[in-house]
Design an enzyme around this catalytic site. Sequence first.
Site, PDB file in Angstrom:
ATOM      1  N   CYS A 134       0.965  -1.272  -0.067  1.00 19.52           N
ATOM      2  CA  CYS A 134      -0.068  -0.008  -0.023  1.00 19.52           C
ATOM      3  C   CYS A 134       0.743   1.318   0.214  1.00 19.52           C
ATOM      4  O   CYS A 134       0.271   2.272   0.244  1.00 19.52           O
ATOM      5  CB  CYS A 134      -1.025  -0.116   1.274  1.00 19.52           C
ATOM      6  SG  CYS A 134      -0.253   0.159   2.649  1.00 19.52           S
TER       7      CYS A 134
ATOM      8  N   LEU B 269      -3.788  -0.316  -2.406  1.00 23.27           N
ATOM      9  CA  LEU B 269      -4.044   1.066  -1.918  1.00 23.27           C
ATOM     10  C   LEU B 269      -3.033   1.622  -1.282  1.00 23.27           C
ATOM     11  O   LEU B 269      -2.197   0.760  -0.633  1.00 23.27           O
ATOM     12  CB  LEU B 269      -5.412   0.850  -0.770  1.00 23.27           C
ATOM     13  CG  LEU B 269      -6.834   0.538  -1.510  1.00 23.27           C
ATOM     14  CD1 LEU B 269      -7.993   0.669  -0.305  1.00 23.27           C
ATOM     15  CD2 LEU B 269      -7.352   1.701  -2.484  1.00 23.27           C
ATOM     16  N   LYS B 270      -2.829   2.814  -1.208  1.00 21.20           N
ATOM     17  CA  LYS B 270      -1.885   3.365  -0.404  1.00 21.20           C
ATOM     18  C   LYS B 270      -2.644   4.117   0.836  1.00 21.20           C
ATOM     19  O   LYS B 270      -3.252   5.089   0.555  1.00 21.20           O
ATOM     20  CB  LYS B 270      -1.090   4.435  -1.470  1.00 21.20           C
ATOM     21  CG  LYS B 270      -0.292   5.282  -0.527  1.00 21.20           C
ATOM     22  CD  LYS B 270       0.955   4.714   0.242  1.00 21.20           C
ATOM     23  CE  LYS B 270       1.730   5.512   0.963  1.00 21.20           C
ATOM     24  NZ  LYS B 270       1.256   5.915   2.364  1.00 21.20           N
ATOM     25  N   HIS B 271      -2.487   3.671   1.905  1.00 20.92           N
ATOM     26  CA  HIS B 271      -3.122   4.178   3.229  1.00 20.92           C
ATOM     27  C   HIS B 271      -2.275   5.186   3.660  1.00 20.92           C
ATOM     28  O   HIS B 271      -0.723   5.229   3.385  1.00 20.92           O
ATOM     29  CB  HIS B 271      -3.006   3.148   4.311  1.00 20.92           C
ATOM     30  CG  HIS B 271      -4.271   1.883   4.234  1.00 20.92           C
ATOM     31  ND1 HIS B 271      -5.436   2.082   4.482  1.00 20.92           N
ATOM     32  CD2 HIS B 271      -4.314   1.118   3.313  1.00 20.92           C
ATOM     33  CE1 HIS B 271      -6.125   1.085   4.259  1.00 20.92           C
ATOM     34  NE2 HIS B 271      -5.363   0.564   3.156  1.00 20.92           N
TER      35      HIS B 271
END
Length: 1145
Positions: free
Chosen positions: A7, A191-193
């Site tokens: 992520c 996803l990139k948190h």
Amino acid sequence: MYTHYLCSERFCIYSGYADKVCDIMPRKAVHMEKRWKKKPQARMSSSTTAETEDVSNRLREMSVAENSGESHASVSSSQFGTVGAIKHVPAQGVKSIWKPKSYGTVSGTPTIVAKDEGGSKTATAEKSDTAASKFDGKLLEDFTVDKSTYSRAQIRATFYPKFENEKSDQEVRTRMIELVTKGLGTLEVSLKHSGSLFMYAGHEGGAYAKNSYGNIYTAVGLFVLGRTFQEAWGSHASKKQSEFSDYLERNRMCISMELVTAVLGDHGQRPLEDYVVVTAVTDLGKGRPRFYSTPDVIAFCRKWRLPTNHVWLFSTRKSVTSFFAVYDALCEEGTATPVCHALDEVADISIPGSKNHIKVQGEILEGLVGRIVSYESSKYMEQVLRDSPPYQLEGVDLDMGPSLREICAANRSDEKQQIRALLQHVGTSFCPNFVDWFGREGTNSHSRIADRSILAKFLQSNPSDFSTTKFQEMIRLMREKRFPAAFKCYYNFHKINSVSRDNLQFKMVIHVHSDSAFRRYQKEMRSGFFVDLNLFKAKEDGGPKFDKDCVDLTNHVNDSNESEKGGLADEDANLMIKMKFLTYKLRTFLIRNGLSILFKEGPAAYKTYYMRQMKIWNTSAVKQKELSKMLDEWALYIRRKHGHKQLSSSIYLTEVEPFLENYAKRSPQNQTLIGAAGNVVRSEDFMAIIDGGRDEEGDLEKEKEVAPSSPSPSVVKDAVRKNEGLIVFFPGRIPGCAKSALCKEILSSSVGLEDDRPVHSLMGDLVKGKYWQKVAEQRRKKPYSIMLADKNAPNEEVWRQIESMCRSTKASAVPVVPDSEGTETNPFSLDALAVFTFRVLNRVNHPGNLDKASPNACYVLLVFYNLYDGKNRREFEAELIERFGSLVKMPLLKPDRSPLPESIKSTLEEGLNLYRLHSNRHGRLDSTKGTYAQEWTKWEKQLRDILFGNAEYLNSIQVPFESTVKQVLQQLKNIAKGDYTAPTTTPNTEKRKLGNIVFAAINIPVTEIQSLLHNLAEKNSNVDAFFKDKNMAISLKKAHLTLAHKRSHGVIAVANYGSVLHQNVPVEMTALFFSDNLAALEGRPGSSDGEEVISKNAWPHVTLWTAEGIAAKEANNLPQLFSEGKATRIEIDPPITVTGTVEFY
């Protein structure tokens, strides 16, 4: 090779090294049963044993009290001894709390603060300066390296910084699509948190943040990880925590997580919950580290009930092209819900994360990370999902005690109080003692001298195993290439009992200072490290031998690594791409990162900053206009509210969220621009206290307020205008570059710049006071003149002054730099440095007193040379062009010159190494003073002798000065005339030829349409009469047949045409429709490579003409108008086929 990272663009490799320093590839982990054997303890003399016992006895008094009153668990045995159970018996009814004396060394016996339930009594342990006090430095000072000295390095964790592709996004995309299309790879997207890097390697292996440990970041991370176990395992959490920690210790493993919390400062949106998401799992056992593939990470996390990220796999051309089209359609307005929904629709496999981004973080999505993995990943993923079903949470309804935010809110006195409170709530399973946090006091108590001494002794020692050998090679390589890195060493309190005169234990943190340097560093080692370091003496007849099994295993792992790449070449296996969303960037890059410029330099400078950022991102014109309006209003609002007191970037969302919420309510257009707002989680009352203003890396003191990576630059100009002033300045100018001589030639030239503006020069060596203020005064007096700023402009601080001067006096600035190939870490080559130094040593009576009579002239040249360390030539030039829109190169060295003599090269390198030692210890102290004064004197004489001995060579390799002046004058003439256009192909300024997709269409050549209409007009008088006065040869400039529109048909419908993007498609024109206000051709798309292209429009057509004031979309109504008798239809029989290409618009 990059490791598995689900992520984040901050790729955490957690690596070590193998039989060579080489590329590392994420790979499928093989779960093998391992036996844990206690390593043999180093033999010690009786005196050493007694000394060790004294150390142990003193430090065994350390005690840490838990709120629960539980007894302390003993620390597991370590490599060269054990830390026994902490024993200290306080007075009856008194609760003991250990208060450390130091934070990097042990100085005497630790102080014990003991208090009863009322907290009224204290007790202080007796001080001693026996063996424990020797740990403060004397043991290290007395430790000598000889043939019986050995070392052992054990990697505990490694991190990988934010990556930047050397290729453009378009090149990476093209190659990714090609690999997937050919069946050579699969695109994996996650996803990139928005959070911070956190690593855990077991209770003794340690907890780490980026470049640091033993601080508030690791305490918060450990607390959140502990709560994750409580939530997952309920009443069994403590047992599972112990098992998990032991498992990591026994198997030498490390897990990497994205730590998302509201207590460590604002990113793009304050999360609704505090949580972690596992991003990498690494086995750091013998030989080359084994990086878990994504399926194996999921299996590992489901076994231990740890949170995983949302992952999508794209294994066909249609799906991978659709993915990129989805991003392009949503890049300027995408939020978590529509992005995740669209990717679910187009992906071949979607694996939802155990933490729903929308529920735990919110709608503002930072971005996506894509990488190429083996083509077999899809099949293996399906197998893992079958074998490892999702788990049920057992502790969601249990009372787990105060939350992270409650604990931070209740302990607001200082950082240490918060750390202690958090660790007490973690429990002994994850944190049996606090030595990494409170075994030392002040992260800077270790001097650079100690660090250097440890490193030097480590490199001089005999490696005890193969891994240590490779680690030594890696450090030598970093030093040889002069990477800007720090090697920070601390005493390892986990192994304090084994410390003696002949056995020292340390922790080493390798921190590379710049992202650009790390990209060069990656080519060699591809990771940064947290290392347990042991220096020890061995008997002459009992010295450690190389572990043959380790060497064999390393070779075996290398072979298996090749197979696990799935046939991908190293370059392809490294392919990664990060894709961020504008709704996130407007908060972080445009608002947060612009706060310093807005409050210090004002709204005009702020507008320059954010407009340049949007231009670099290639933001669409519509969004630029909308954002500019919003950001101007924001600047006015926040300046009125706060005056000149800058808003803190750590809590900037407190002001931003209400502003954005109100702004979004005004119109649907504003709501789309903002994405989502109103999620105001008030964090001021529970923010973690970070002493000294450290940043996310935890141990980096902010020396001064700085602007973001590209601070307040001027917008890149397409051409320099003539109706304004001009400042010619000299960044990257090292003494001896002939700057002043060049300015004199320009002033005295009879031809000059062929410009009617007066030319003035101001020589820095003759100006008393602040030079750039004098330049500004001259600019105000003569605003339309050309100013030659004859002064070195070495850094961004000066560049920003020049930019401010340009704005306030209506001028353009032109940087002039000596041309040079540069090195990997400096825009100037050693050849250039040698010539500059040689020129300075030939000066006599220099106004600035820098000539051959200067006792340390060569040292001064090194000072200037190191001002530019950390950027290669490409990066250096690209930044100047981005800031000022132009660049003049001053020829210096002949391209066909012979190589620099080895004697000159080696002596300069020796001087650079000496400079690093000197500056690390003494900072800017003159070379004639300090520890290395004698070495400097010797080196100065040596370099002068060598340069003068090679005078003929150094004179022969220089471009004649007359030629240099002529070429510089010509370049300046072009700029003064306004004829100069900035390069657009520089890698750092290359515009992304991708963007916000609105619709998909078949682009049809206008010439074919005009030919078709001409033929119809010849055959049909009605057609001829209709188009007779329309002048279609001029009015028809573009022609397309719309396939799908984002607003009408949705993002997915548009994205699905990605598989035929840029492909030729035949279109049959079957009829011509026209009315008083409209004209269009009815079309029927055909197929491309066997794939039928079907338009989502109810009536596929090509709009040809609209009357003034009529929108092109009204052409959709022509069939209805025809049925009502308000339009004419001319059938084309047989249909005429034209060919176009599918494009996104």
